[in-house]
Motif scaffolding. Structure first.
Motif, mmCIF file in Angstrom:
data_model
loop_
_atom_site.group_PDB
_atom_site.id
_atom_site.type_symbol
_atom_site.label_atom_id
_atom_site.label_comp_id
_atom_site.label_asym_id
_atom_site.label_seq_id
_atom_site.Cartn_x
_atom_site.Cartn_y
_atom_site.Cartn_z
ATOM 1 N N UNK A 109 -44.102 39.174 -51.277
ATOM 2 C CA UNK A 109 -43.071 38.962 -52.296
ATOM 3 C C UNK A 109 -43.153 40.039 -53.367
ATOM 4 N N UNK A 110 -44.378 40.338 -53.826
ATOM 5 C CA UNK A 110 -44.561 41.341 -54.873
ATOM 6 C C UNK A 110 -44.108 42.726 -54.404
ATOM 7 N N UNK A 111 -44.457 43.084 -53.169
ATOM 8 C CA UNK A 111 -44.046 44.390 -52.641
ATOM 9 C C UNK A 111 -42.530 44.480 -52.519
ATOM 10 N N UNK A 112 -41.906 43.398 -52.083
ATOM 11 C CA UNK A 112 -40.455 43.387 -51.942
ATOM 12 C C UNK A 112 -39.774 43.468 -53.305
ATOM 13 N N UNK A 113 -40.317 42.796 -54.301
ATOM 14 C CA UNK A 113 -39.747 42.848 -55.649
ATOM 15 C C UNK A 113 -39.884 44.246 -56.240
ATOM 16 N N UNK A 114 -41.042 44.875 -56.058
ATOM 17 C CA UNK A 114 -41.230 46.247 -56.557
ATOM 18 C C UNK A 114 -40.285 47.217 -55.874
ATOM 19 N N UNK A 115 -40.097 47.058 -54.564
ATOM 20 C CA UNK A 115 -39.188 47.924 -53.819
ATOM 21 C C UNK A 115 -37.751 47.752 -54.316
ATOM 22 N N UNK A 116 -37.356 46.529 -54.599
ATOM 23 C CA UNK A 116 -36.001 46.275 -55.095
ATOM 24 C C UNK A 116 -35.812 46.860 -56.493
ATOM 25 N N UNK A 117 -36.839 46.761 -57.346
ATOM 26 C CA UNK A 117 -36.727 47.317 -58.697
ATOM 27 C C UNK A 117 -36.649 48.840 -58.657
ATOM 28 N N UNK A 118 -37.378 49.457 -57.754
ATOM 29 C CA UNK A 118 -37.324 50.920 -57.632
ATOM 30 C C UNK A 118 -35.975 51.385 -57.130
ATOM 31 N N UNK A 119 -35.371 50.634 -56.218
ATOM 32 C CA UNK A 119 -34.047 51.006 -55.710
ATOM 33 C C UNK A 119 -32.977 50.824 -56.773
ATOM 34 N N UNK A 120 -33.154 49.832 -57.622
ATOM 35 C CA UNK A 120 -32.157 49.532 -58.622
ATOM 36 C C UNK A 120 -32.057 50.633 -59.667
ATOM 37 N N UNK A 121 -33.183 51.093 -60.185
ATOM 38 C CA UNK A 121 -33.213 52.133 -61.219
ATOM 39 C C UNK A 121 -34.210 53.196 -60.804
ATOM 40 N N UNK A 122 -33.721 54.366 -60.412
ATOM 41 C CA UNK A 122 -34.636 55.379 -59.935
ATOM 42 C C UNK A 122 -35.188 56.237 -61.085
ATOM 43 N N UNK A 123 -34.426 56.410 -62.144
ATOM 44 C CA UNK A 123 -34.903 57.207 -63.273
ATOM 45 C C UNK A 123 -34.599 56.492 -64.589
ATOM 46 N N UNK A 124 -35.149 57.019 -65.649
ATOM 47 C CA UNK A 124 -34.929 56.453 -66.975
ATOM 48 C C UNK A 124 -33.487 56.707 -67.429
#
Length: 72
Positions: A54-69
């Motif tokens: 679950x944690x890995x999937x959540x981190x992957x989704x957050x990275x896809x959502x916002x790639x940069x600041x």
């Protein structure tokens, strides 16, 4: 055989592969250790496995959502 294990690992969340890469062990030894630990502790590592998945999937989704600041 390598293609089969890669397919199974991708379908099973990739938790053992990620742990193996982070710690520096081979993926097959991490999987084997997980299976032995599951037998000896009556399946309690399965809860940890799903929490990590679950944690890995959540981190992957957050990275896809916002790639940069600058994507704010």
């Amino acid at each position: 055989m390598k293609r089969l294990t890669d397919f199974i690992e991708k379908q099973s969340f990739g938790v053992c592969d990620a742990i193996g890469k982070r710690v520096g062990f081979s993926t097959s030894s991490v999987r084997l250790s997980f299976v032995y630990a599951s037998f000896f502790t009556f399946g309690s590592p399965i809860v940890l496995y799903f929490a990590l998945a679950f944690w890995m999937n959540a981190r992957r989704a957050m990275r896809r959502q916002r790639s940069t600041v600058w994507d704010l």
